[in-house]
Design a protein around this motif. Structure first.
Motif, PDB file in Angstrom:
ATOM      1  N   GLU A  48      -8.567 -10.612  -5.811  1.00 36.90           N
ATOM      2  CA  GLU A  48      -8.683 -10.602  -4.398  1.00 36.90           C
ATOM      3  C   GLU A  48      -7.184 -10.953  -3.691  1.00 36.90           C
ATOM      4  OE1 GLU A  48     -12.423 -12.959  -3.137  1.00 36.90           O
ATOM      5  OE2 GLU A  48     -12.154 -13.564  -5.273  1.00 36.90           O
ATOM      6  N   GLU A  49      -6.470 -11.862  -4.394  1.00 35.99           N
ATOM      7  CA  GLU A  49      -5.386 -11.985  -3.786  1.00 35.99           C
ATOM      8  C   GLU A  49      -4.428 -10.742  -3.709  1.00 35.99           C
ATOM      9  OE1 GLU A  49      -1.212 -14.504  -5.292  1.00 35.99           O
ATOM     10  OE2 GLU A  49      -2.774 -14.378  -6.707  1.00 35.99           O
ATOM     11  N   ILE A  50      -4.486  -9.885  -4.665  1.00 35.30           N
ATOM     12  CA  ILE A  50      -3.678  -8.728  -4.667  1.00 35.30           C
ATOM     13  C   ILE A  50      -4.236  -7.646  -3.514  1.00 35.30           C
ATOM     14  CG2 ILE A  50      -3.373  -6.580  -5.894  1.00 35.30           C
ATOM     15  CD1 ILE A  50      -3.214  -8.306  -8.494  1.00 35.30           C
ATOM     16  N   ALA A  51      -5.653  -7.754  -3.266  1.00 28.17           N
ATOM     17  CA  ALA A  51      -6.336  -7.075  -2.266  1.00 28.17           C
ATOM     18  C   ALA A  51      -5.542  -7.669  -1.041  1.00 28.17           C
ATOM     19  CB  ALA A  51      -7.822  -7.036  -2.367  1.00 28.17           C
ATOM     20  N   ALA A  52      -5.404  -8.958  -0.783  1.00 24.16           N
ATOM     21  CA  ALA A  52      -4.828  -9.279   0.419  1.00 24.16           C
ATOM     22  C   ALA A  52      -3.803  -8.632   0.761  1.00 24.16           C
ATOM     23  CB  ALA A  52      -4.884 -10.777   0.557  1.00 24.16           C
ATOM     24  N   TYR A  53      -2.709  -8.833  -0.269  1.00 23.70           N
ATOM     25  CA  TYR A  53      -1.350  -8.316  -0.155  1.00 23.70           C
ATOM     26  C   TYR A  53      -1.333  -6.868   0.272  1.00 23.70           C
ATOM     27  CZ  TYR A  53      -0.098 -12.622  -2.293  1.00 23.70           C
ATOM     28  OH  TYR A  53       0.148 -14.194  -2.639  1.00 23.70           O
ATOM     29  N   ASP A  54      -2.237  -6.092  -0.554  1.00 22.19           N
ATOM     30  CA  ASP A  54      -2.515  -4.631  -0.205  1.00 22.19           C
ATOM     31  C   ASP A  54      -2.954  -4.350   1.205  1.00 22.19           C
ATOM     32  OD1 ASP A  54      -1.550  -4.091  -2.691  1.00 22.19           O
ATOM     33  OD2 ASP A  54      -3.601  -3.622  -3.665  1.00 22.19           O
ATOM     34  N   GLU A  55      -3.662  -5.276   1.712  1.00 21.30           N
ATOM     35  CA  GLU A  55      -4.375  -5.148   3.202  1.00 21.30           C
ATOM     36  C   GLU A  55      -2.902  -5.293   4.159  1.00 21.30           C
ATOM     37  OE1 GLU A  55      -7.145  -4.286   6.152  1.00 21.30           O
ATOM     38  OE2 GLU A  55      -6.976  -3.935   3.986  1.00 21.30           O
ATOM     39  N   VAL A  56      -2.161  -6.296   3.800  1.00 22.44           N
ATOM     40  CA  VAL A  56      -0.811  -6.181   4.471  1.00 22.44           C
ATOM     41  C   VAL A  56      -0.185  -5.173   4.547  1.00 22.44           C
ATOM     42  CG1 VAL A  56       1.356  -7.525   4.864  1.00 22.44           C
ATOM     43  CG2 VAL A  56      -0.778  -8.799   4.220  1.00 22.44           C
ATOM     44  N   VAL A  57      -0.126  -4.460   3.325  1.00 28.30           N
ATOM     45  CA  VAL A  57       0.941  -3.246   3.315  1.00 28.30           C
ATOM     46  C   VAL A  57       0.297  -2.033   4.223  1.00 28.30           C
ATOM     47  CG1 VAL A  57       1.895  -1.685   1.704  1.00 28.30           C
ATOM     48  CG2 VAL A  57       2.137  -3.946   1.000  1.00 28.30           C
ATOM     49  N   ARG A  58      -1.232  -2.069   3.933  1.00 26.08           N
ATOM     50  CA  ARG A  58      -1.812  -0.913   4.583  1.00 26.08           C
ATOM     51  C   ARG A  58      -1.754  -0.831   6.132  1.00 26.08           C
ATOM     52  NH1 ARG A  58      -6.374  -0.011   6.920  1.00 26.08           N
ATOM     53  NH2 ARG A  58      -7.094  -2.195   6.897  1.00 26.08           N
ATOM     54  N   ARG A  59      -2.132  -2.096   6.536  1.00 27.94           N
ATOM     55  CA  ARG A  59      -2.149  -2.326   7.892  1.00 27.94           C
ATOM     56  C   ARG A  59      -0.674  -2.116   8.644  1.00 27.94           C
ATOM     57  NH1 ARG A  59      -6.490  -5.644  10.581  1.00 27.94           N
ATOM     58  NH2 ARG A  59      -8.179  -5.770   8.973  1.00 27.94           N
ATOM     59  N   PHE A  60       0.209  -2.774   7.958  1.00 27.17           N
ATOM     60  CA  PHE A  60       1.488  -2.925   8.686  1.00 27.17           C
ATOM     61  C   PHE A  60       2.858  -2.230   7.785  1.00 27.17           C
ATOM     62  CE2 PHE A  60      -0.966  -6.707   9.400  1.00 27.17           C
ATOM     63  CZ  PHE A  60      -1.187  -6.637  10.647  1.00 27.17           C
ATOM     64  N   GLY A  61       2.505  -1.533   6.713  1.00 24.99           N
ATOM     65  CA  GLY A  61       3.536  -1.009   6.117  1.00 24.99           C
ATOM     66  C   GLY A  61       4.558  -0.030   7.005  1.00 24.99           C
ATOM     67  N   GLU A  62       3.942   0.535   8.078  1.00 23.10           N
ATOM     68  CA  GLU A  62       4.832   1.351   8.627  1.00 23.10           C
ATOM     69  C   GLU A  62       5.547   0.775  10.061  1.00 23.10           C
ATOM     70  OE1 GLU A  62       5.623   3.979   7.260  1.00 23.10           O
ATOM     71  OE2 GLU A  62       4.275   3.539   5.554  1.00 23.10           O
ATOM     72  N   ALA A  63       5.115  -0.658  10.024  1.00 23.22           N
ATOM     73  CA  ALA A  63       5.660  -1.146  11.367  1.00 23.22           C
ATOM     74  C   ALA A  63       7.273  -1.274  11.510  1.00 23.22           C
ATOM     75  CB  ALA A  63       4.949  -2.751  11.465  1.00 23.22           C
ATOM     76  N   PHE A  64       7.863  -1.348  12.597  1.00 19.68           N
ATOM     77  CA  PHE A  64       8.983  -1.380  12.911  1.00 19.68           C
ATOM     78  C   PHE A  64       9.686  -2.791  13.282  1.00 19.68           C
ATOM     79  CE2 PHE A  64       8.023   2.763  13.974  1.00 19.68           C
ATOM     80  CZ  PHE A  64       9.071   3.785  13.323  1.00 19.68           C
ATOM     81  N   GLU A  65       8.688  -3.723  13.845  1.00 21.76           N
ATOM     82  CA  GLU A  65       8.923  -5.263  14.129  1.00 21.76           C
ATOM     83  C   GLU A  65       9.490  -5.743  12.906  1.00 21.76           C
ATOM     84  OE1 GLU A  65       5.612  -3.417  16.829  1.00 21.76           O
ATOM     85  OE2 GLU A  65       6.139  -3.416  14.724  1.00 21.76           O
TER      86      GLU A  65
END
Length: 195
Positions: A48-65
């Motif tokens: 579940e921990e890894i899934a939370a980190y993957d969610e960060v990358v999925r949601r914000f991996g292309e962000a510029f901020e």
């Protein structure tokens, strides 16, 4: 307060309420997901921990901020550490390599720190796998990229890279090279005062 389940519920609430929000709200969502991952890790709920980190990358991996990019980098480094604790070393190395791929040219201090950390962690993992030459190359890359960096947290990683390299060279009976590396640590960092 050791109320981890309640903490996780609060992080989930942040994500639920503010997931579609702009700017600062997005950064808080990313931080909430990273913190959720850390909390799940403290409960040994590693998948579940890894899934939370993957969610960060999925949601914000292309962000510029910058703030969002720093959270993505942190999530990837944390994911690598967790994968290592599960003896999934090739996946761990891939997580560190993703940090290098995504943020290796970043100029922001927080991102430079995460890249340097990823390189040192990668070196340690390669050491544990008995891949000494690749390990040394990872440490050399950290020094090459960040050896002149003025940021204290980045300099700390450079110091770790050099010391680890010296230890590895010594274990390979390359003692003269090890001594030269230790001399470099003293030359670079011997006059610094702790703050």
């Amino acid at each position: 307060l050791k109320r981890s389940e309640e903490a996780i519920a609060v992080y989930d609430e942040v994500v639920r309420r503010f997931a579609a929000g702009p700017g600062a709200a997005s950064e808080q969502v990313a931080k909430g997901l990273v913190n959720k991952g850390v909390t799940l890790g403290s409960l040994n709920r590693n998948e579940e921990e890894i899934a939370a980190y993957d969610e960060v990358v999925r949601r914000f991996g292309e962000a510029f901020e910058t703030g969002l990019r720093e959270q993505v980098a942190t999530a990837l480094v944390n994911k690598g550490v967790t994968l290592g604790s599960l003896s999934r070393h090739e996946d761990e190395i891939a997580a560190y390599d993703e940090v290098l791929w995504r943020f290796g040219e970043a100029s922001e201090a927080g991102l430079r720190e995460q890249v340097a950390t990823a390189l040192v962690n990668k070196g340690v993992t390669l050491s544990n796998l008995g891949r000494s030459e690749e390990e040394i190359a990872a440490y050399d890359e950290a020094v090459s990229r960040f050896g002149n960096d003025g940021e204290p947290a980045v300099r700390e990683q450079v110091t770790a890279a050099l010391v680890n390299k010296g230890v590895t060279l010594g274990s390979l009976n390359r003692r003269e090279e090890a001594i030269a590396v230790y001399d470099e640590v003293v030359r670079r960092f011997g006059g610094e005062k702790e703050t």
